[in-house]
Motif scaffolding. Structure first.
Motif, PDB file in Angstrom:
ATOM      1  N   PHE A  62       1.254  -0.769  -0.045  1.00 53.95           N
ATOM      2  CA  PHE A  62       0.001  -0.115   0.026  1.00 53.95           C
ATOM      3  C   PHE A  62       0.815   1.519  -0.447  1.00 53.95           C
ATOM      4  O   PHE A  62       0.701   1.832  -0.441  1.00 53.95           O
ATOM      5  N   GLY A  63       2.224   0.827   0.709  1.00 54.98           N
ATOM      6  CA  GLY A  63       2.892   2.031   1.229  1.00 54.98           C
ATOM      7  C   GLY A  63       3.445   2.556  -0.214  1.00 54.98           C
ATOM      8  O   GLY A  63       3.367   3.436  -1.035  1.00 54.98           O
ATOM      9  N   ILE A  64       4.259   1.497  -0.657  1.00 55.43           N
ATOM     10  CA  ILE A  64       4.810   1.767  -2.172  1.00 55.43           C
ATOM     11  C   ILE A  64       4.188   2.290  -3.616  1.00 55.43           C
ATOM     12  O   ILE A  64       4.172   3.270  -4.071  1.00 55.43           O
ATOM     13  N   ASN A  65       2.618   2.036  -3.455  1.00 52.86           N
ATOM     14  CA  ASN A  65       2.150   2.379  -4.487  1.00 52.86           C
ATOM     15  C   ASN A  65       1.349   3.864  -4.104  1.00 52.86           C
ATOM     16  O   ASN A  65       1.877   4.275  -5.263  1.00 52.86           O
ATOM     17  N   ALA A  66       1.806   4.667  -3.027  1.00 51.03           N
ATOM     18  CA  ALA A  66       1.006   5.740  -2.575  1.00 51.03           C
ATOM     19  C   ALA A  66       2.449   6.585  -2.666  1.00 51.03           C
ATOM     20  O   ALA A  66       2.361   8.034  -3.279  1.00 51.03           O
ATOM     21  N   VAL A  67       3.617   6.223  -2.679  1.00 49.60           N
ATOM     22  CA  VAL A  67       4.779   6.736  -3.107  1.00 49.60           C
ATOM     23  C   VAL A  67       4.760   6.947  -4.798  1.00 49.60           C
ATOM     24  O   VAL A  67       6.083   7.978  -4.644  1.00 49.60           O
ATOM     25  N   GLY A  68       4.372   5.899  -5.356  1.00 54.02           N
ATOM     26  CA  GLY A  68       4.467   6.166  -6.411  1.00 54.02           C
ATOM     27  C   GLY A  68       3.467   7.719  -7.151  1.00 54.02           C
ATOM     28  O   GLY A  68       3.506   8.839  -7.848  1.00 54.02           O
ATOM     29  N   ILE A  69       2.202   7.727  -6.449  1.00 51.35           N
ATOM     30  CA  ILE A  69       1.337   8.576  -7.102  1.00 51.35           C
ATOM     31  C   ILE A  69       1.996  10.368  -6.675  1.00 51.35           C
ATOM     32  O   ILE A  69       2.292  11.264  -6.963  1.00 51.35           O
ATOM     33  N   GLY A  84       5.668  10.328  -6.131  1.00 45.47           N
ATOM     34  CA  GLY A  84       6.706  10.906  -6.579  1.00 45.47           C
ATOM     35  C   GLY A  84       6.107  11.780  -8.046  1.00 45.47           C
ATOM     36  O   GLY A  84       6.556  12.239  -8.653  1.00 45.47           O
ATOM     37  N   PHE A  85       5.300  10.653  -8.671  1.00 47.36           N
ATOM     38  CA  PHE A  85       4.788  11.253 -10.245  1.00 47.36           C
ATOM     39  C   PHE A  85       4.060  12.532 -10.343  1.00 47.36           C
ATOM     40  O   PHE A  85       3.895  13.513 -11.823  1.00 47.36           O
ATOM     41  N   SER A  86       3.693  13.046  -9.336  1.00 50.02           N
ATOM     42  CA  SER A  86       3.101  14.186  -9.006  1.00 50.02           C
ATOM     43  C   SER A  86       4.054  15.184  -9.364  1.00 50.02           C
ATOM     44  O   SER A  86       3.452  16.326  -9.324  1.00 50.02           O
ATOM     45  N   GLN A  87       5.345  15.091  -8.502  1.00 53.13           N
ATOM     46  CA  GLN A  87       7.080  15.438  -8.552  1.00 53.13           C
ATOM     47  C   GLN A  87       7.119  15.808  -9.520  1.00 53.13           C
ATOM     48  O   GLN A  87       7.296  16.365 -10.457  1.00 53.13           O
ATOM     49  N   VAL A  88       7.135  15.204 -10.527  1.00 54.81           N
ATOM     50  CA  VAL A  88       7.339  14.839 -11.885  1.00 54.81           C
ATOM     51  C   VAL A  88       6.703  15.443 -13.127  1.00 54.81           C
ATOM     52  O   VAL A  88       7.391  16.313 -13.769  1.00 54.81           O
ATOM     53  N   ASN A  89       5.990  15.060 -12.342  1.00 55.75           N
ATOM     54  CA  ASN A  89       4.503  16.651 -13.441  1.00 55.75           C
ATOM     55  C   ASN A  89       4.662  17.324 -13.580  1.00 55.75           C
ATOM     56  O   ASN A  89       5.271  18.596 -14.355  1.00 55.75           O
ATOM     57  N   ARG A  90       4.916  18.192 -12.414  1.00 56.45           N
ATOM     58  CA  ARG A  90       5.602  19.550 -12.635  1.00 56.45           C
ATOM     59  C   ARG A  90       6.917  19.956 -12.685  1.00 56.45           C
ATOM     60  O   ARG A  90       7.153  21.175 -14.164  1.00 56.45           O
ATOM     61  N   ALA A  91       7.828  18.973 -13.182  1.00 57.00           N
ATOM     62  CA  ALA A  91       8.599  19.074 -13.667  1.00 57.00           C
ATOM     63  C   ALA A  91       8.495  19.259 -15.588  1.00 57.00           C
ATOM     64  O   ALA A  91       8.945  20.102 -16.282  1.00 57.00           O
ATOM     65  N   LEU A  92       7.016  18.006 -15.736  1.00 56.26           N
ATOM     66  CA  LEU A  92       7.011  18.008 -16.679  1.00 56.26           C
ATOM     67  C   LEU A  92       6.262  19.362 -17.916  1.00 56.26           C
ATOM     68  O   LEU A  92       6.477  19.154 -19.350  1.00 56.26           O
ATOM     69  N   ILE A 105      -1.643   4.103 -10.155  1.00 54.99           N
ATOM     70  CA  ILE A 105      -1.638   4.284  -9.214  1.00 54.99           C
ATOM     71  C   ILE A 105      -1.295   5.615  -9.495  1.00 54.99           C
ATOM     72  O   ILE A 105      -1.168   6.838  -9.566  1.00 54.99           O
ATOM     73  N   THR A 106       0.115   5.393  -9.854  1.00 54.54           N
ATOM     74  CA  THR A 106       1.464   6.530 -10.272  1.00 54.54           C
ATOM     75  C   THR A 106       0.831   7.419 -11.439  1.00 54.54           C
ATOM     76  O   THR A 106       0.493   8.461 -10.978  1.00 54.54           O
ATOM     77  N   SER A 107      -0.471   6.557 -11.863  1.00 48.46           N
ATOM     78  CA  SER A 107      -0.257   7.646 -13.309  1.00 48.46           C
ATOM     79  C   SER A 107      -1.234   9.131 -12.735  1.00 48.46           C
ATOM     80  O   SER A 107      -1.150  10.116 -13.662  1.00 48.46           O
ATOM     81  N   LEU A 108      -2.473   8.590 -11.594  1.00 41.10           N
ATOM     82  CA  LEU A 108      -2.912  10.077 -10.998  1.00 41.10           C
ATOM     83  C   LEU A 108      -2.647  11.305 -10.239  1.00 41.10           C
ATOM     84  O   LEU A 108      -2.889  11.813 -10.146  1.00 41.10           O
ATOM     85  N   GLY A 109      -1.080  10.513 -10.624  1.00 35.27           N
ATOM     86  CA  GLY A 109      -0.442  11.933  -9.887  1.00 35.27           C
ATOM     87  C   GLY A 109      -0.556  13.364 -10.688  1.00 35.27           C
ATOM     88  O   GLY A 109       0.099  14.076 -10.246  1.00 35.27           O
ATOM     89  N   ALA A 110      -0.045  12.705 -12.009  1.00 34.63           N
ATOM     90  CA  ALA A 110      -0.480  14.151 -13.260  1.00 34.63           C
ATOM     91  C   ALA A 110      -2.068  14.202 -13.378  1.00 34.63           C
ATOM     92  O   ALA A 110      -2.553  14.978 -14.210  1.00 34.63           O
ATOM     93  N   VAL A 111      -2.696  12.387 -13.366  1.00 32.22           N
ATOM     94  CA  VAL A 111      -4.263  13.036 -13.817  1.00 32.22           C
ATOM     95  C   VAL A 111      -5.082  14.218 -13.352  1.00 32.22           C
ATOM     96  O   VAL A 111      -5.731  14.977 -13.427  1.00 32.22           O
ATOM     97  N   LEU A 112      -4.794  13.880 -11.713  1.00 32.68           N
ATOM     98  CA  LEU A 112      -5.649  14.454 -10.896  1.00 32.68           C
ATOM     99  C   LEU A 112      -5.195  15.848 -10.865  1.00 32.68           C
ATOM    100  O   LEU A 112      -6.439  16.702 -10.671  1.00 32.68           O
ATOM    101  N   PRO A 113      -4.411  16.662 -10.690  1.00 33.75           N
ATOM    102  CA  PRO A 113      -4.099  17.250 -10.875  1.00 33.75           C
ATOM    103  C   PRO A 113      -4.357  18.518 -12.138  1.00 33.75           C
ATOM    104  O   PRO A 113      -4.895  19.382 -12.041  1.00 33.75           O
ATOM    105  N   ASN A 114      -3.773  17.736 -13.266  1.00 34.31           N
ATOM    106  CA  ASN A 114      -3.709  18.523 -14.417  1.00 34.31           C
ATOM    107  C   ASN A 114      -5.571  18.629 -14.994  1.00 34.31           C
ATOM    108  O   ASN A 114      -5.865  19.186 -15.450  1.00 34.31           O
ATOM    109  N   ALA A 115      -5.994  17.348 -14.841  1.00 33.59           N
ATOM    110  CA  ALA A 115      -7.265  17.426 -15.072  1.00 33.59           C
ATOM    111  C   ALA A 115      -7.873  18.527 -14.013  1.00 33.59           C
ATOM    112  O   ALA A 115      -8.971  19.490 -14.368  1.00 33.59           O
ATOM    113  N   ALA A 116      -8.114  18.855 -12.801  1.00 32.77           N
ATOM    114  CA  ALA A 116      -8.883  19.825 -12.039  1.00 32.77           C
ATOM    115  C   ALA A 116      -8.379  21.046 -12.795  1.00 32.77           C
ATOM    116  O   ALA A 116      -9.508  22.035 -12.934  1.00 32.77           O
ATOM    117  N   ALA A 117      -7.645  21.113 -12.889  1.00 38.13           N
ATOM    118  CA  ALA A 117      -6.740  22.768 -13.141  1.00 38.13           C
ATOM    119  C   ALA A 117      -7.254  22.836 -14.691  1.00 38.13           C
ATOM    120  O   ALA A 117      -7.706  24.056 -14.593  1.00 38.13           O
TER     121      ALA A 117
END
Length: 396
Positions: A258-265, A267-275, A321-333
């Motif tokens: 559970f924790g590793i999956n949570a780290v994925g989302i 971590g990718f939310s911060q990759v999203n910032r760079a992208l 779950i990792t994909s949600l790190g970009a889906v959730l903030p970008n879709a909301a914005a």
């Protein structure tokens, strides 16, 4: 975002305060989970009564967001935010002092209503202050802050229970909320003042929501994020049965999964910032939605044909779950990009749709209990494909 040290400090402080406000909900949901058995014994109730303290919280979230959104558009952000914080603090104290399960259920409803202020108004404030691409990057920062809360909250609750009883958990929540409210009062400035010309009646609020529901662009993005979160909720509901009962993982090992999956989302939310420094908001979102849909289909194939054992379940789930790190903030914005004049209502409707679909998908998983892994695969795949489809169909 900026090389100005003063501006960077101000942005960091804004992010921490808005992130802490957004964390009110996951803290209220997750921190008391380790104390549920003790709560059941102390209040002389059964498991059904204890579960109602959680279900009524989600009901309060759904109703509260729809009310607080229009209020923040009419009366400004700070006033409703601080009133919501006071409700949250008072209700948390009432939970700590609850003498019966019925009084705890009532207090939990009010606590949920108060926690909506942080969720709705923090998103609205981001829309007030930043253009869409920058807003998505700030929301990614908020995900870093709020993403840690669901991971740490049960651990913190367990640590509290090692020394105190379950009442102390709600005292701790009230204390944390008080510190956040003081910080918001001191450092969080108004981002949209009162709008005296704006009518606020039940009819006007319903008309705003009706207009949003018929706005193709808004709904395309809002539904994309909602279906993405719906898949996450089905995973949360089914994963203990899949990993512990089916694959015989210990509760401790499941905690690591559970924790590793949570780290994925996170971590990718911060990759999203760079992208977002190099690509447009929509370019990153489309790729993330394709990744989410592909991972859902892969999970369905692996669970339907028993491919890969535990890895055939875990790896597709991690990718989804990792994909949600970009889906959730970008879709909301993106959804709120053209809704500056009603950002509070727009943020509220997104939250209500997300929790509504989350409740629906987690309920569907429980109906498919005969084969929880296949049921989870079917729902996650459906959510991933539908999330991509509504974005491609509704947004032109």
């Amino acid at each position: 975002m900026t090389d100005n040290p003063r501006a960077t400090t101000s942005l960091l402080r804004l992010t921490l305060i808005l992130g802490a406000l957004s964390a009110f909900t996951p803290l209220a949901v997750d921190m008391y989970l380790p104390g549920l058995p003790a709560l059941e014994r102390t209040l002389n109730t059964d498991s059904g009564g204890v579960q109602r303290t959680l279900s009524v919280f989600f009901l309060g979230l759904a109703i509260g967001q729809l009310i607080l959104g229009p209020l923040s558009d009419r009366y400004g952000r700070r006033g409703p935010l601080l009133v919501g914080n006071l409700l949250y603090i008072g209700a948390s104290v009432a939970c700590a002092l609850a003498p019966s399960i019925d009084s705890l259920i009532a207090a939990r409803f009010v606590q949920a209503f108060g926690s909506c202020a942080g969720m709705v108004i923090s998103r609205a404030m981001v829309r007030d202050l930043f253009e869409p691409r920058e807003g998505a990057r700030v929301m990614s920062l908020l995900m870093l802050v709020t993403g840690v809360a669901p991971i740490l909250a049960p651990m913190l609750g367990g640590a509290v229970l090692a020394v105190f009883d379950w009442h102390a958990i709600f005292w701790l929540i009230a204390g944390f909320a008080t510190l956040v409210m003081i910080s918001a009062r001191l450092w969080l400035r108004e981002t949209r003042g009162p709008q005296p010309d704006m009518r606020l009646t039940l009819g006007s609020a319903l008309r705003v929501y009706a207009e949003l529901l018929t706005t193709r662009r808004y709904m395309g993005y809002a539904l994309a994020s909602s279906f993405g979160l719906g898949g996450l909720f089905s995973y949360i509901a089914a994963s203990p049965f899949v990993f512990i009962d089916l694959y015989q993982l210990s509760p401790q090992a499941f905690g690591w999964v559970f924790g590793i999956n949570a780290v994925g989302i996170i971590g990718f939310s911060q990759v999203n910032r760079a992208l977002l420094r190099h690509f447009t908001l929509d370019e990153v979102l489309i790729v993330a939605l394709f990744s989410m849909a592909t991972a859902g289909l892969l999970l369905l194939v692996c669970t339907a044909f028993s491919i890969g054992g535990i890895w055939g379940v875990w790896i597709p789930l991690f990718l989804y779950i990792t994909s949600l790190g970009a889906v959730l903030p970008n879709a909301a914005a993106s959804a709120m990009a053209t809704e500056a004049h009603r950002a509070g209502s727009a943020a509220a409707l997104i939250g209500t749709m997300q929790f509504g679909l989350g409740a629906l998908t987690s309920g569907l998983v429980s109906l498919l209990h005969a084969s929880p892994s296949l049921g989870m695969g079917m729902i996650v795949a459906a959510c991933g494909i539908t999330g991509l489809s509504v974005r491609l169909i509704l947004v032109r």
